[in-house]
Motif scaffolding. Structure first.
Motif, PDB file in Angstrom:
ATOM      1  N   ILE A   1       0.817  -1.216   0.000  1.00  0.00           N
ATOM      2  CA  ILE A   1       0.000   0.000   0.000  1.00  0.00           C
ATOM      3  C   ILE A   1       0.852   1.268   0.000  1.00  0.00           C
ATOM      4  CG2 ILE A   1      -2.003  -1.103   1.047  1.00  0.00           C
ATOM      5  CD1 ILE A   1      -1.194   0.053   3.733  1.00  0.00           C
ATOM      6  N   GLY A   2       2.173   1.101  -0.135  1.00  0.00           N
ATOM      7  CA  GLY A   2       3.057   2.251  -0.277  1.00  0.00           C
ATOM      8  C   GLY A   2       3.045   3.192   0.906  1.00  0.00           C
TER       9      GLY A   2
ATOM     10  N   LEU B   1      -6.273  -2.268   1.278  1.00  0.00           N
ATOM     11  CA  LEU B   1      -5.795  -3.656   1.243  1.00  0.00           C
ATOM     12  C   LEU B   1      -6.740  -4.513   2.064  1.00  0.00           C
ATOM     13  CD1 LEU B   1      -2.396  -5.247   1.129  1.00  0.00           C
ATOM     14  CD2 LEU B   1      -3.940  -6.028   2.948  1.00  0.00           C
ATOM     15  N   LEU B   2      -7.312  -5.536   1.416  1.00  0.00           N
ATOM     16  CA  LEU B   2      -8.233  -6.469   2.059  1.00  0.00           C
ATOM     17  C   LEU B   2      -7.584  -7.845   2.102  1.00  0.00           C
ATOM     18  CD1 LEU B   2     -11.117  -7.060   3.162  1.00  0.00           C
ATOM     19  CD2 LEU B   2     -11.766  -7.640   0.810  1.00  0.00           C
TER      20      LEU B   2
ATOM     21  N   ASP C   1      -4.756  -5.463  -7.615  1.00  0.00           N
ATOM     22  CA  ASP C   1      -3.927  -6.659  -7.433  1.00  0.00           C
ATOM     23  C   ASP C   1      -4.686  -7.684  -6.595  1.00  0.00           C
ATOM     24  OD1 ASP C   1      -1.269  -7.937  -7.799  1.00  0.00           O
ATOM     25  OD2 ASP C   1      -1.183  -7.846  -5.609  1.00  0.00           O
ATOM     26  N   LEU C   2      -4.493  -8.958  -6.917  1.00  0.00           N
ATOM     27  CA  LEU C   2      -5.069 -10.064  -6.143  1.00  0.00           C
ATOM     28  C   LEU C   2      -4.001 -11.127  -5.971  1.00  0.00           C
ATOM     29  CD1 LEU C   2      -7.291 -11.642  -4.761  1.00  0.00           C
ATOM     30  CD2 LEU C   2      -8.181 -12.309  -7.015  1.00  0.00           C
ATOM     31  N   HIS C   3      -3.675 -11.429  -4.724  1.00  0.00           N
ATOM     32  CA  HIS C   3      -2.561 -12.320  -4.375  1.00  0.00           C
ATOM     33  C   HIS C   3      -3.090 -13.445  -3.496  1.00  0.00           C
ATOM     34  CE1 HIS C   3       1.623 -12.595  -2.159  1.00  0.00           C
ATOM     35  NE2 HIS C   3       1.356 -13.683  -2.872  1.00  0.00           N
ATOM     36  N   ASN C   4      -2.896 -14.691  -3.921  1.00  0.00           N
ATOM     37  CA  ASN C   4      -3.347 -15.859  -3.158  1.00  0.00           C
ATOM     38  C   ASN C   4      -2.124 -16.559  -2.566  1.00  0.00           C
ATOM     39  OD1 ASN C   4      -4.347 -18.282  -2.182  1.00  0.00           O
ATOM     40  ND2 ASN C   4      -5.586 -18.748  -3.991  1.00  0.00           N
ATOM     41  N   PHE C   5      -2.028 -16.584  -1.235  1.00  0.00           N
ATOM     42  CA  PHE C   5      -0.978 -17.396  -0.597  1.00  0.00           C
ATOM     43  C   PHE C   5      -1.581 -18.273   0.500  1.00  0.00           C
ATOM     44  CE2 PHE C   5      -0.828 -13.159   1.296  1.00  0.00           C
ATOM     45  CZ  PHE C   5      -0.636 -13.344   2.661  1.00  0.00           C
ATOM     46  N   GLY C   6      -2.711 -18.904   0.148  1.00  0.00           N
ATOM     47  CA  GLY C   6      -3.417 -19.759   1.095  1.00  0.00           C
ATOM     48  C   GLY C   6      -2.615 -20.944   1.592  1.00  0.00           C
ATOM     49  N   VAL C   7      -1.657 -21.421   0.793  1.00  0.00           N
ATOM     50  CA  VAL C   7      -0.860 -22.565   1.248  1.00  0.00           C
ATOM     51  C   VAL C   7      -0.055 -22.198   2.493  1.00  0.00           C
ATOM     52  CG1 VAL C   7      -0.730 -23.694  -1.004  1.00  0.00           C
ATOM     53  CG2 VAL C   7       0.964 -21.959  -0.409  1.00  0.00           C
TER      54      VAL C   7
ATOM     55  N   TRP D   1      -6.226  -8.496  -1.490  1.00  0.00           N
ATOM     56  CA  TRP D   1      -6.686  -7.636  -2.572  1.00  0.00           C
ATOM     57  C   TRP D   1      -6.150  -6.226  -2.336  1.00  0.00           C
ATOM     58  CZ3 TRP D   1     -11.115  -9.174  -5.830  1.00  0.00           C
ATOM     59  CH2 TRP D   1     -11.631 -10.446  -5.515  1.00  0.00           C
ATOM     60  N   VAL D   2      -5.679  -5.581  -3.379  1.00  0.00           N
ATOM     61  CA  VAL D   2      -5.324  -4.171  -3.319  1.00  0.00           C
ATOM     62  C   VAL D   2      -6.267  -3.431  -4.256  1.00  0.00           C
ATOM     63  CG1 VAL D   2      -3.550  -2.411  -3.690  1.00  0.00           C
ATOM     64  CG2 VAL D   2      -2.909  -4.654  -2.778  1.00  0.00           C
ATOM     65  N   MET D   3      -6.931  -2.392  -3.750  1.00  0.00           N
ATOM     66  CA  MET D   3      -7.932  -1.651  -4.523  1.00  0.00           C
ATOM     67  C   MET D   3      -7.689  -0.152  -4.411  1.00  0.00           C
ATOM     68  SD  MET D   3     -11.390  -3.686  -3.333  1.00  0.00           S
ATOM     69  CE  MET D   3     -11.327  -5.420  -2.870  1.00  0.00           C
ATOM     70  N   SER D   4      -8.048   0.551  -5.467  1.00  0.00           N
ATOM     71  CA  SER D   4      -7.988   2.018  -5.466  1.00  0.00           C
ATOM     72  C   SER D   4      -9.356   2.562  -5.848  1.00  0.00           C
ATOM     73  CB  SER D   4      -6.924   2.518  -6.442  1.00  0.00           C
ATOM     74  OG  SER D   4      -7.274   2.168  -7.774  1.00  0.00           O
ATOM     75  N   ARG D   5      -9.594   3.811  -5.524  1.00  0.00           N
ATOM     76  CA  ARG D   5     -10.908   4.406  -5.823  1.00  0.00           C
ATOM     77  C   ARG D   5     -11.112   4.636  -7.315  1.00  0.00           C
ATOM     78  NH1 ARG D   5     -13.484   7.935  -1.485  1.00  0.00           N
ATOM     79  NH2 ARG D   5     -14.029   9.254  -3.250  1.00  0.00           N
ATOM     80  N   GLU D   6     -10.095   5.127  -7.998  1.00  0.00           N
ATOM     81  CA  GLU D   6     -10.273   5.516  -9.398  1.00  0.00           C
ATOM     82  C   GLU D   6      -9.303   4.808 -10.340  1.00  0.00           C
ATOM     83  OE1 GLU D   6     -12.688   7.348 -10.344  1.00  0.00           O
ATOM     84  OE2 GLU D   6     -13.394   8.073  -8.391  1.00  0.00           O
ATOM     85  N   GLY D   7      -8.431   3.962  -9.815  1.00  0.00           N
ATOM     86  CA  GLY D   7      -7.386   3.366 -10.647  1.00  0.00           C
ATOM     87  C   GLY D   7      -6.133   4.214 -10.599  1.00  0.00           C
ATOM     88  N   LEU D   8      -4.983   3.614 -10.281  1.00  0.00           N
ATOM     89  CA  LEU D   8      -3.745   4.378 -10.161  1.00  0.00           C
ATOM     90  C   LEU D   8      -3.228   4.766 -11.541  1.00  0.00           C
ATOM     91  CD1 LEU D   8      -1.811   2.397  -7.399  1.00  0.00           C
ATOM     92  CD2 LEU D   8      -3.268   4.412  -7.133  1.00  0.00           C
TER      93      LEU D   8
END
Length: 386
Positions: free
Chosen positions: A166-167, A267-268, A312-318, A371-378
């Motif tokens: 998230i910088g 970031l969720l 961005d969507l990152h899966n590290f469930g393992v 999940w990383v989300m922005s309001r309007e797109g970076l």
């Protein structure tokens, strides 16, 4: 014994025999033997277990374990095989239909009901969680994939990864929705020089965090996330969205949207399920996380629709498998300190919870997403930091 009673006894014996054979067949499909000698085999200690399983599904299986009616040397391996073979989808008792219907129709995470999980789960005692978790009391998935060797290293790697995703920059103000014992807030303030506001529904978490991080620019509030209405440079939610519930996913996103400054990032971090039509596990709902409801990718996407751009969507469930096994090792080592206070039934319940979840992540039955989300797109796009 009258003829009628004899006939009823015979019918019951035949039914029990039939259920026993059916259980043998289902377990065999998962590579599990009944009364076998491998670590993942189920040892039957009470003949009523098959009836409980076919009557109440996973709730019956779990309650039979709590009652000491069956054992498995390695519960994590037992559940890994059970879930890889999708046995849970083959045993769907009609008696659980009301549970599924209630989940779909009712808001089980209303403003009034949302506090129940804090009281039932997170307020078990800070000393209990101190014994099980890492020194920062991080009760979410660690990040082992970067080379971490210990639970503490894996949790700090995860916290640092969030800060970099998230910088974070010195002087920023951050909202943590579902802050727990403040591990992210403390780390972010110490390492990145930010101030944070955290909300939680656990009184014990607030008291512990206020003492641990006294002197840092952190504010811990006993508050439902839906009542927050302030602007922040960044918003994070780490391991809380599982308690939001499908009826409130959109509300959560609306709160995050109104609290996030233009140009900011959300970031969720959440556990998730593979299909949107899956019903919360009734045993976990009853004994561990009341009113919990894992989201699917589609449900999160629906909730964010028109409010956020998914960067961005990152899966590290393992990595959750390894985290849960580390928690289990700590729990078992510390158990003698808590035996008198909590009792053997709790011991079996907590072991079942940790190891069944480890098996579920290992089987890829459930996932862990960031999940990383922005309001309007970076502008220029988002680049996940290495």
């Amino acid at each position: 014994m009258t003829n009628e009673h004899a006939h009823q006894s015979l019918e019951k014996a035949e039914e029990e025999s039939s259920l026993h054979r059916l259980m043998l067949e289902i377990l065999d499909a998962a590579g599990i033997h009944l009364n076998g000698n491998r670590p993942w085999d189920l040892r039957l200690l009470d003949d009523r277990v098959p009836e409980r399983v076919f009557t109440l599904g996973s709730l019956g299986l779990g309650e039979a374990y709590l009652d000491g009616h069956w054992e498995a040397e390695r519960l994590d391996q037992f559940f890994e095989r059970l879930l890889r073979a999708h046995i849970d989808q083959r045993v769907r008792p009609l008696r659980l239909a009301f549970h599924a219907l209630r989940t779909r129709l009712l808001n089980r995470q209303s403003l009034r009901r949302a506090w129940k999980v804090g009281e039932a789960h997170y307020d078990l005692g800070n000393d209990f969680y101190e014994a099980m978790l890492d020194p920062r009391m991080t009760y979410t998935c660690g990040y082992w994939s970067g080379g971490a060797q210990t639970l503490a290293e894996a949790q700090e790697a995860k916290l640092d990864m969030i800060c970099r995703k998230i910088g974070l920059e010195r002087g920023m103000r951050v909202l943590d929705i579902g802050c727990g014992w403040g591990s992210f807030m403390g780390f972010a303030a110490e390492r990145y020089g930010v101030s944070c506001v955290g909300v939680t529904i656990s009184r014990e978490q607030v008291e512990w965090a206020q003492q641990r991080y006294a002197g840092l620019p952190l504010e811990f509030r006993l508050q439902d996330y839906r009542t927050v209405d302030e602007r922040f440079d960044r918003v994070v939610s780490v391991g809380m969205f599982e308690h939001v519930g499908r009826k409130n996913h959109r509300v959560f996103m609306e709160v995050a949207h109104r609290c996030l400054a233009n140009g900011g990032l959300l970031l969720l971090h959440t556990i998730g399920k593979n299909r949107r039509d899956m019903t919360p596990d009734p045993w976990v709902d009853k004994y561990i996380f009341p009113n919990g409801d894992l989201p699917s990718v589609g449900q999160i996407g629906d909730a964010a629709d028109g409010l956020f751009v998914i960067e961005d969507l990152h899966n590290f469930g393992v990595d959750y498998d390894k985290t849960l096994m580390a928690w289990h090792a700590n729990f078992e080592a510390a158990w003698p300190r808590f035996r008198e206070r909590l009792g053997e039934r709790f011991h079996r319940m907590w072991r079942y919870y940790l190891l069944s979840c480890a098996g579920a992540f290992r089987a890829r039955d459930i996932q862990l997403w960031q999940w990383v989300m922005s309001r309007e797109g970076l502008p220029g796009g988002y680049r996940r930091p290495l």
